[in-house]
Design a protein around this motif. Sequence first.
Motif, PDB file in Angstrom:
ATOM      1  N   CYS A  52      -2.852  22.776   6.102  1.00  0.00           N
ATOM      2  CA  CYS A  52      -1.868  22.757   7.182  1.00  0.00           C
ATOM      3  C   CYS A  52      -2.089  21.587   8.128  1.00  0.00           C
ATOM      4  N   ALA A  53      -3.346  21.193   8.331  1.00  0.00           N
ATOM      5  CA  ALA A  53      -3.623  20.067   9.217  1.00  0.00           C
ATOM      6  C   ALA A  53      -2.968  18.801   8.703  1.00  0.00           C
ATOM      7  N   SER A  54      -2.973  18.603   7.381  1.00  0.00           N
ATOM      8  CA  SER A  54      -2.312  17.433   6.801  1.00  0.00           C
ATOM      9  C   SER A  54      -0.820  17.471   7.075  1.00  0.00           C
ATOM     10  N   HIS A  55      -0.214  18.642   6.865  1.00  0.00           N
ATOM     11  CA  HIS A  55       1.227  18.781   7.083  1.00  0.00           C
ATOM     12  C   HIS A  55       1.575  18.557   8.556  1.00  0.00           C
ATOM     13  N   ILE A  56       0.791  19.152   9.448  1.00  0.00           N
ATOM     14  CA  ILE A  56       1.080  19.027  10.875  1.00  0.00           C
ATOM     15  C   ILE A  56       0.940  17.578  11.332  1.00  0.00           C
ATOM     16  N   THR A  57      -0.065  16.873  10.810  1.00  0.00           N
ATOM     17  CA  THR A  57      -0.239  15.457  11.156  1.00  0.00           C
ATOM     18  C   THR A  57       0.977  14.644  10.747  1.00  0.00           C
ATOM     19  N   VAL A  58       1.480  14.877   9.526  1.00  0.00           N
ATOM     20  CA  VAL A  58       2.660  14.161   9.047  1.00  0.00           C
ATOM     21  C   VAL A  58       3.880  14.490   9.908  1.00  0.00           C
ATOM     22  N   VAL A  59       4.014  15.757  10.288  1.00  0.00           N
ATOM     23  CA  VAL A  59       5.136  16.174  11.134  1.00  0.00           C
ATOM     24  C   VAL A  59       5.122  15.417  12.460  1.00  0.00           C
ATOM     25  N   ILE A  60       3.958  15.343  13.087  1.00  0.00           N
ATOM     26  CA  ILE A  60       3.851  14.651  14.382  1.00  0.00           C
ATOM     27  C   ILE A  60       4.144  13.162  14.240  1.00  0.00           C
ATOM     28  N   LEU A  61       3.590  12.538  13.194  1.00  0.00           N
ATOM     29  CA  LEU A  61       3.793  11.103  12.995  1.00  0.00           C
ATOM     30  C   LEU A  61       5.248  10.765  12.722  1.00  0.00           C
ATOM     31  N   THR A 101       4.118   4.674   8.985  1.00  0.00           N
ATOM     32  CA  THR A 101       4.007   6.085   8.599  1.00  0.00           C
ATOM     33  C   THR A 101       4.107   6.317   7.094  1.00  0.00           C
ATOM     34  N   PRO A 102       5.055   5.683   6.368  1.00  0.00           N
ATOM     35  CA  PRO A 102       5.099   5.900   4.916  1.00  0.00           C
ATOM     36  C   PRO A 102       3.804   5.521   4.201  1.00  0.00           C
ATOM     37  N   MET A 103       3.041   4.578   4.768  1.00  0.00           N
ATOM     38  CA  MET A 103       1.753   4.222   4.172  1.00  0.00           C
ATOM     39  C   MET A 103       0.687   5.275   4.494  1.00  0.00           C
ATOM     40  N   LEU A 104       0.771   5.896   5.663  1.00  0.00           N
ATOM     41  CA  LEU A 104      -0.252   6.840   6.096  1.00  0.00           C
ATOM     42  C   LEU A 104      -0.181   8.171   5.356  1.00  0.00           C
ATOM     43  N   ASN A 105       1.017   8.582   4.953  1.00  0.00           N
ATOM     44  CA  ASN A 105       1.166   9.905   4.350  1.00  0.00           C
ATOM     45  C   ASN A 105       0.281  10.135   3.135  1.00  0.00           C
ATOM     46  N   PRO A 106       0.251   9.226   2.138  1.00  0.00           N
ATOM     47  CA  PRO A 106      -0.652   9.485   1.004  1.00  0.00           C
ATOM     48  C   PRO A 106      -2.115   9.518   1.406  1.00  0.00           C
ATOM     49  N   ILE A 107      -2.500   8.733   2.419  1.00  0.00           N
ATOM     50  CA  ILE A 107      -3.880   8.750   2.903  1.00  0.00           C
ATOM     51  C   ILE A 107      -4.192  10.107   3.520  1.00  0.00           C
ATOM     52  N   ALA A 118       0.829  -1.206   0.000  1.00  0.00           N
ATOM     53  CA  ALA A 118       0.000   0.000   0.000  1.00  0.00           C
ATOM     54  C   ALA A 118       0.866   1.259   0.000  1.00  0.00           C
ATOM     55  N   THR A 119       2.015   1.197   0.681  1.00  0.00           N
ATOM     56  CA  THR A 119       2.947   2.326   0.681  1.00  0.00           C
ATOM     57  C   THR A 119       3.442   2.622  -0.724  1.00  0.00           C
ATOM     58  N   VAL A 120       3.862   1.583  -1.434  1.00  0.00           N
ATOM     59  CA  VAL A 120       4.384   1.759  -2.788  1.00  0.00           C
ATOM     60  C   VAL A 120       3.290   2.242  -3.736  1.00  0.00           C
ATOM     61  N   VAL A 121       2.112   1.602  -3.662  1.00  0.00           N
ATOM     62  CA  VAL A 121       1.017   1.959  -4.572  1.00  0.00           C
ATOM     63  C   VAL A 121       0.486   3.358  -4.259  1.00  0.00           C
ATOM     64  N   GLY A 122       0.256   3.658  -2.982  1.00  0.00           N
ATOM     65  CA  GLY A 122      -0.304   4.955  -2.597  1.00  0.00           C
ATOM     66  C   GLY A 122       0.601   6.111  -2.946  1.00  0.00           C
ATOM     67  N   ASN A 123       1.865   6.007  -2.580  1.00  0.00           N
ATOM     68  CA  ASN A 123       2.808   7.079  -2.902  1.00  0.00           C
ATOM     69  C   ASN A 123       3.082   7.139  -4.399  1.00  0.00           C
ATOM     70  N   GLY A 124       3.107   5.975  -5.055  1.00  0.00           N
ATOM     71  CA  GLY A 124       3.297   5.961  -6.500  1.00  0.00           C
ATOM     72  C   GLY A 124       2.140   6.629  -7.221  1.00  0.00           C
ATOM     73  N   LEU A 125       0.926   6.469  -6.689  1.00  0.00           N
ATOM     74  CA  LEU A 125      -0.240   7.116  -7.283  1.00  0.00           C
ATOM     75  C   LEU A 125      -0.142   8.634  -7.176  1.00  0.00           C
ATOM     76  N   ILE A 126       0.359   9.136  -6.049  1.00  0.00           N
ATOM     77  CA  ILE A 126       0.541  10.584  -5.896  1.00  0.00           C
ATOM     78  C   ILE A 126       1.553  11.099  -6.913  1.00  0.00           C
TER      79      ILE A 126
END
Length: 309
Positions: free
Chosen positions: A238-247, A277-283, A35-43
């Motif tokens: 910004c909420a997306s960015h802040i969530t990624v920063v915390i994770l 975490t790498p899987m969560l970022n595209p989500i 899912a990490t590879v597919v999700g980030n690859g889709l972005i």
Amino acid sequence: MASISNVTELIFTGLFQDPAVQRVCFVVFLPVYLATVVGNGLIILMVSISKSLDSPMYFFLSYLSLVEISYSSTVAPKFITDLLAKIKTISLEGCLAQIFFFHFFGVAEILLIVVMAYDRYVAICKPLHYMNIMSRQLCHLLVAGSWLGGFCHTIIQILVIIQLPFCGPNVIDHYFCDLQPLFKLACTDTFMEGVIVLANSGLFSVFSFLILVSSYIVILVNLRNHSAEGRHKALSTCASHITVVILFFGPAIFLYMRPSSTFTEDKLVAVFYTVITPMLNPIIYTLRNAEVKIAIRRLWSKKENPGRE
């Protein structure tokens, strides 16, 4: 490598010792990595082909997705295949290579997240000058600087580790190669090396985190001058960015700003930022971003109706 080293192969203890638990982990983590590879690859695909995503924010997001795939791939494939192996081994050279790429992509990601925070600062606090400031040339320079920063950081880590002698034992109490677990195998005192790693990894993560927190505080203060619609859109981004920063920074600071241990909890925290975490970022970025969701729907529509323009 120091000439007195006679260790050529290392053995991982792994995440868990129970074979049944390891098989369950294999079933769980393999789909997560895919899912990490597919999700980030889709972005990456969306940003490259969609005209509506032709902005600096999505330019940086596509490179962040590329780094996420690379970062996770330094650890996850070996970790997942080892879950089915009775003896989990890696060569000393392979261990050093894993450390190099793990820290290289990890620091490149940190710097890209800082760059993305700067991009949001300019977009929200200086909207009239945004396109002039965030020119295509500057965007490429910032991305190149992130890669260069990751390389410089990693070279320091490697120079620290290659000078250490490894005479045995050769069992790493972890599921992948990192500096602190490897220090425990060195047949010499590693106090100074630990201090260097603390400064190079731990303090770097803390300072980067403080810079990010400060930038988002400035952004949130400036949002008072925007319309209600503008505030809602900016806060969503910004909420997306802040969530990624915390994770990302939470587990990293937890591990690198404290004495090393062999607790299972440390390994579980490491699993979180190397695999989960790498899987969560595209989500996170797609669920809170209307433009990305629209681009995905358009791509799907073209796939379903290839004759339409």
